[in-house]
Design a protein around this motif. Structure first.
Motif, PDB file in Angstrom:
ATOM      1  N   THR A  82       0.631  -1.108  -0.076  1.00  0.00           N
ATOM      2  CA  THR A  82      -0.122   0.056   0.070  1.00  0.00           C
ATOM      3  C   THR A  82       0.791   1.224   0.057  1.00  0.00           C
ATOM      4  O   THR A  82       0.455   2.213  -0.585  1.00  0.00           O
ATOM      5  CB  THR A  82      -0.799   0.023   1.134  1.00  0.00           C
ATOM      6  OG1 THR A  82      -1.687  -1.181   1.237  1.00  0.00           O
ATOM      7  CG2 THR A  82      -1.693   1.047   1.125  1.00  0.00           C
ATOM      8  N   ILE A  83       2.002   1.407   0.846  1.00  0.00           N
ATOM      9  CA  ILE A  83       2.885   2.369   0.781  1.00  0.00           C
ATOM     10  C   ILE A  83       3.510   2.440  -0.555  1.00  0.00           C
ATOM     11  O   ILE A  83       3.434   3.843  -0.927  1.00  0.00           O
ATOM     12  CB  ILE A  83       3.936   2.173   1.856  1.00  0.00           C
ATOM     13  CG1 ILE A  83       3.449   2.222   3.256  1.00  0.00           C
ATOM     14  CG2 ILE A  83       5.214   2.916   1.603  1.00  0.00           C
ATOM     15  CD1 ILE A  83       4.281   1.951   4.229  1.00  0.00           C
ATOM     16  N   VAL A  84       3.923   1.437  -1.375  1.00  0.00           N
ATOM     17  CA  VAL A  84       4.162   1.776  -2.806  1.00  0.00           C
ATOM     18  C   VAL A  84       3.178   2.333  -3.643  1.00  0.00           C
ATOM     19  O   VAL A  84       3.436   3.240  -4.343  1.00  0.00           O
ATOM     20  CB  VAL A  84       4.582   0.226  -3.370  1.00  0.00           C
ATOM     21  CG1 VAL A  84       5.275   0.496  -4.816  1.00  0.00           C
ATOM     22  CG2 VAL A  84       6.065  -0.031  -2.392  1.00  0.00           C
ATOM     23  N   LEU A  85       1.942   2.093  -3.458  1.00  0.00           N
ATOM     24  CA  LEU A  85       1.188   2.429  -4.303  1.00  0.00           C
ATOM     25  C   LEU A  85       0.845   3.888  -3.879  1.00  0.00           C
ATOM     26  O   LEU A  85       0.566   4.654  -4.985  1.00  0.00           O
ATOM     27  CB  LEU A  85      -0.318   1.800  -4.120  1.00  0.00           C
ATOM     28  CG  LEU A  85      -0.554   0.430  -5.177  1.00  0.00           C
ATOM     29  CD1 LEU A  85      -1.787  -0.029  -4.701  1.00  0.00           C
ATOM     30  CD2 LEU A  85      -0.536   0.835  -6.448  1.00  0.00           C
ATOM     31  N   ARG A 144       1.444   9.645  -5.412  1.00  0.00           N
ATOM     32  CA  ARG A 144       1.954  10.917  -5.184  1.00  0.00           C
ATOM     33  C   ARG A 144       2.770  11.477  -6.225  1.00  0.00           C
ATOM     34  O   ARG A 144       2.960  12.798  -6.175  1.00  0.00           O
ATOM     35  CB  ARG A 144       2.359  11.169  -3.763  1.00  0.00           C
ATOM     36  CG  ARG A 144       1.193  10.769  -2.748  1.00  0.00           C
ATOM     37  CD  ARG A 144       1.857  11.004  -1.435  1.00  0.00           C
ATOM     38  NE  ARG A 144       2.526  12.368  -1.133  1.00  0.00           N
ATOM     39  CZ  ARG A 144       1.978  13.482  -0.530  1.00  0.00           C
ATOM     40  NH1 ARG A 144       0.854  13.272  -0.033  1.00  0.00           N
ATOM     41  NH2 ARG A 144       2.609  14.544  -0.312  1.00  0.00           N
ATOM     42  N   GLN A 145       3.616  10.570  -6.727  1.00  0.00           N
ATOM     43  CA  GLN A 145       4.466  11.036  -7.849  1.00  0.00           C
ATOM     44  C   GLN A 145       3.906  11.460  -9.176  1.00  0.00           C
ATOM     45  O   GLN A 145       4.276  12.058 -10.078  1.00  0.00           O
ATOM     46  CB  GLN A 145       5.336   9.660  -8.233  1.00  0.00           C
ATOM     47  CG  GLN A 145       6.481   9.283  -6.866  1.00  0.00           C
ATOM     48  CD  GLN A 145       7.330  10.499  -7.047  1.00  0.00           C
ATOM     49  OE1 GLN A 145       7.617  11.249  -7.851  1.00  0.00           O
ATOM     50  NE2 GLN A 145       8.544  10.363  -5.908  1.00  0.00           N
ATOM     51  N   GLY A 146       2.399  11.096  -9.288  1.00  0.00           N
ATOM     52  CA  GLY A 146       1.866  10.961 -10.304  1.00  0.00           C
ATOM     53  C   GLY A 146       1.769  10.126 -11.597  1.00  0.00           C
ATOM     54  O   GLY A 146       1.472  10.345 -12.670  1.00  0.00           O
ATOM     55  N   ASP A 147       2.409   8.901 -11.004  1.00  0.00           N
ATOM     56  CA  ASP A 147       2.399   7.763 -11.756  1.00  0.00           C
ATOM     57  C   ASP A 147       1.260   6.949 -12.145  1.00  0.00           C
ATOM     58  O   ASP A 147       1.003   6.153 -13.247  1.00  0.00           O
ATOM     59  CB  ASP A 147       3.530   6.686 -11.517  1.00  0.00           C
ATOM     60  CG  ASP A 147       4.978   7.360 -11.544  1.00  0.00           C
ATOM     61  OD1 ASP A 147       5.162   8.287 -12.394  1.00  0.00           O
ATOM     62  OD2 ASP A 147       5.991   6.949 -10.950  1.00  0.00           O
ATOM     63  N   ARG A 184      -6.858   5.994  -6.201  1.00  0.00           N
ATOM     64  CA  ARG A 184      -6.940   6.203  -5.067  1.00  0.00           C
ATOM     65  C   ARG A 184      -8.090   5.627  -4.424  1.00  0.00           C
ATOM     66  O   ARG A 184      -7.988   5.352  -3.177  1.00  0.00           O
ATOM     67  CB  ARG A 184      -7.410   8.011  -5.186  1.00  0.00           C
ATOM     68  CG  ARG A 184      -7.698   8.587  -3.614  1.00  0.00           C
ATOM     69  CD  ARG A 184      -7.972  10.175  -3.665  1.00  0.00           C
ATOM     70  NE  ARG A 184      -9.286   9.988  -4.522  1.00  0.00           N
ATOM     71  CZ  ARG A 184      -9.444  11.159  -4.964  1.00  0.00           C
ATOM     72  NH1 ARG A 184      -8.718  12.121  -5.137  1.00  0.00           N
ATOM     73  NH2 ARG A 184     -10.668  11.286  -5.589  1.00  0.00           N
ATOM     74  N   ASN A 185      -9.153   5.184  -5.041  1.00  0.00           N
ATOM     75  CA  ASN A 185     -10.293   4.185  -4.251  1.00  0.00           C
ATOM     76  C   ASN A 185      -9.660   3.030  -3.975  1.00  0.00           C
ATOM     77  O   ASN A 185     -10.047   2.482  -3.008  1.00  0.00           O
ATOM     78  CB  ASN A 185     -11.502   3.946  -5.296  1.00  0.00           C
ATOM     79  CG  ASN A 185     -12.165   5.448  -5.559  1.00  0.00           C
ATOM     80  OD1 ASN A 185     -12.403   6.271  -4.633  1.00  0.00           O
ATOM     81  ND2 ASN A 185     -12.913   5.518  -6.736  1.00  0.00           N
ATOM     82  N   LEU A 186      -8.794   2.417  -4.705  1.00  0.00           N
ATOM     83  CA  LEU A 186      -8.351   1.073  -4.530  1.00  0.00           C
ATOM     84  C   LEU A 186      -7.227   1.050  -3.431  1.00  0.00           C
ATOM     85  O   LEU A 186      -7.190   0.501  -2.544  1.00  0.00           O
ATOM     86  CB  LEU A 186      -7.216   0.599  -5.769  1.00  0.00           C
ATOM     87  CG  LEU A 186      -6.448  -0.533  -5.537  1.00  0.00           C
ATOM     88  CD1 LEU A 186      -7.304  -1.880  -5.146  1.00  0.00           C
ATOM     89  CD2 LEU A 186      -5.486  -0.905  -6.587  1.00  0.00           C
ATOM     90  N   ILE A 187      -6.386   2.390  -3.193  1.00  0.00           N
ATOM     91  CA  ILE A 187      -5.654   2.773  -1.976  1.00  0.00           C
ATOM     92  C   ILE A 187      -6.585   2.781  -0.770  1.00  0.00           C
ATOM     93  O   ILE A 187      -6.308   2.297   0.234  1.00  0.00           O
ATOM     94  CB  ILE A 187      -4.824   3.843  -2.161  1.00  0.00           C
ATOM     95  CG1 ILE A 187      -3.902   3.807  -3.325  1.00  0.00           C
ATOM     96  CG2 ILE A 187      -4.092   4.410  -0.790  1.00  0.00           C
ATOM     97  CD1 ILE A 187      -3.216   5.162  -3.646  1.00  0.00           C
TER      98      ILE A 187
END
Length: 117
Positions: free
Chosen positions: A75-78, A83-86, A92-95
């Motif tokens: 989750t932290i990687v996502l 936040r990087q815009g990748d 965001r809903n998946l996070i």
């Protein structure tokens, strides 16, 4: 000349959505609140896995905490990629879904650690 403030860009109304990579103040507050709540729950769960029911910790409790931390890692990687815009904004809903799953997993772990009946 055309008034630039009234362009709709093919949408049904005025398009005042933030550009890709930008977030509104409301979104930032929601992100910080959800992230902070999840972080506190995970921290309490990891500490509980080592302290309860008594020292030394049970290996199963430690294993449970490691599994929760591994779920947090993905989750932290996502979140970092988002936040990087990748990642597209729809991720965001998946996070949020993954954070809710982690909170529920922590709830189950704490109930197990404290031997709730």
């Amino acid at each position: 000349m055309d008034d630039f403030n009234s362009r709709t860009y093919g949408t049904s109304g005025l398009d005042n959505r933030p550009l890709f990579g930008e977030t509104s103040a409301r979104d930032r507050i929601i992100n910080l609140a959800v992230g902070g709540f999840t972080s506190v729950i995970v921290l309490v769960t990891v500490i509980s896995s080592f302290v309860f029911p008594s020292l030394p910790p049970r290996p199963l409790n430690v294993f449970f905490a490691v599994c929760i931390l591994l779920a947090c890692g993905s989750t932290i990687v996502l979140i970092f990629w988002y936040r990087q815009g990748d990642l597209e904004p729809k991720f965001r809903n998946l996070i949020y879904y993954m954070l809710a799953s982690i909170v529920l997993l922590c709830l189950c772990a704490n109930l197990y650690f404290h031997e709730a009946k």
